[in-house]
Design an enzyme around this catalytic site. Structure first.
Site, PDB file in Angstrom:
ATOM      1  N   SER A 143      -5.130  11.158   5.679  1.00  0.00           N
ATOM      2  CA  SER A 143      -5.377   9.249   5.135  1.00  0.00           C
ATOM      3  C   SER A 143      -3.968   9.077   5.222  1.00  0.00           C
ATOM      4  O   SER A 143      -3.233  10.131   4.189  1.00  0.00           O
ATOM      5  CB  SER A 143      -6.407   9.168   3.905  1.00  0.00           C
ATOM      6  OG  SER A 143      -5.998   7.701   3.298  1.00  0.00           O
ATOM      7  N   TYR A 156      -8.025  12.507  -4.688  1.00  0.00           N
ATOM      8  CA  TYR A 156      -8.065  12.796  -3.390  1.00  0.00           C
ATOM      9  C   TYR A 156      -6.694  12.543  -2.347  1.00  0.00           C
ATOM     10  O   TYR A 156      -6.618  13.634  -1.733  1.00  0.00           O
ATOM     11  CB  TYR A 156      -8.340  11.059  -2.524  1.00  0.00           C
ATOM     12  CG  TYR A 156      -9.085  10.747  -2.002  1.00  0.00           C
ATOM     13  CD1 TYR A 156     -10.204  11.189  -0.770  1.00  0.00           C
ATOM     14  CD2 TYR A 156      -8.278   9.567  -0.470  1.00  0.00           C
ATOM     15  CE1 TYR A 156     -10.477  10.934   0.657  1.00  0.00           C
ATOM     16  CE2 TYR A 156      -8.349   9.163   0.223  1.00  0.00           C
ATOM     17  CZ  TYR A 156      -9.690  10.114   1.259  1.00  0.00           C
ATOM     18  OH  TYR A 156      -9.869   9.738   2.361  1.00  0.00           O
TER      19      TYR A 156
END
Length: 256
Positions: A143, A156
């Site tokens: 990501s 995350y």
């Protein structure tokens, strides 16, 4: 210059997607099946996998929990019994917004187990077979949140940064042996994970658009597949800023 052997013809290729019950993984499985690949889908949710198989004749469901190394190894053995794997993609992920002022250790570690350790379980299970064949492609879905530290990304972001670093190391080790390696860095994609966000997500795209971008990246032989570029290019530029500029800019842009 292509860093990997381009993959343009999917007919007859066997593909294993881990984390394919929803979101990007499911859209990618649908896309590749439509292009003629034999698709193997894995995730914890057996019902969703079986529904996919019912809608996509010739595909195979292998339910598993990526945090269970034994289960991943058993699924890899089953997948390889049907023939060599041409591409293995780790799409599984866990996301909850978190800040250091409200730290949840259990959820921090859950991010690590699913996003990072699960990828290691899969790599350990399939890499020997790909090396023995001298052919195949490994792809990790990371990501843009892994590019630099961001507010609400305490849990995350570090796991996604780890996947980027991991993919780079894999490429250096495996490319000389004939294997392809790629890392996929999406911006905001409308999935069950991002649905929990309470802020406006810039350049939001659909899972189908994400799948199109990924397949296009593989067709180009890309290592770093990032999209949508109108957003990810800005995020890449932010990586170049010194901290004395980066931190104030992020605070102003996010209000956090």
């Amino acid at each position: 210059m292509s860093l990997n052997p381009p993959i343009r013809d999917w007919r007859g290729r066997r593909v294993w997607l881990v984390g394919a019950s929803t979101g990007i993984g499911r859209a990618l499985a649908h896309k590749l099946h439509g292009l003629g690949a034999t698709v193997i889908v894995s995730a914890r949710k057996a019902a969703e996998l079986n529904a996919f198989v019912a809608e996509h004749p010739g595909s195979l469901a292998l339910p598993l929990d990526v945090t269970d190394a034994t289960a991943v190894q058993a699924a890899a053995t089953s997948a390889l019994q049907g023939g060599p794997l041409d591409l293995v993609c780790y799409c599984a992920g866990h996301y909850r917004a978190m800040r250091a002022t409200a730290m949840d250790l259990d959820d921090l570690l859950r991010h690590q187990r699913i996003n990072t350790e699960g990828a290691l379980h899969l790599l350990h299970a399939v890499t020997p077979a790909l090396l023995a064949r001298g052919q195949g492609h490994l792809s990790l879905v990371s990501s843009v949140a892994g590019f630099r530290g961001l507010p609400q990304s305490l849990a995350y972001g570090p796991t996604k940064a780890a996947l980027i670093n991991l993919a780079e190391a894999l490429y250096l080790d495996l490319h000389p042996h004939g294997l392809g390696v790629s890392v996929i860095n999406p911006g905001f994609v409308a999935t069950p994970l991002t649905a929990q966000n309470t802020f406006a997500m810039p350049a939001l795209i659909t899972p189908a658009q994400a799948a199109d971008a990924i397949v296009a990246g593989w067709a180009q032989g890309a290592f770093d597949i990032h999209f949508p570029k109108r957003f990810t290019r800005v995020m890449k530029l932010l990586r170049l800023l010194p901290y004395r500029l980066y931190f104030p800019l992020v605070r102003r842009a996010t209000g956090l």
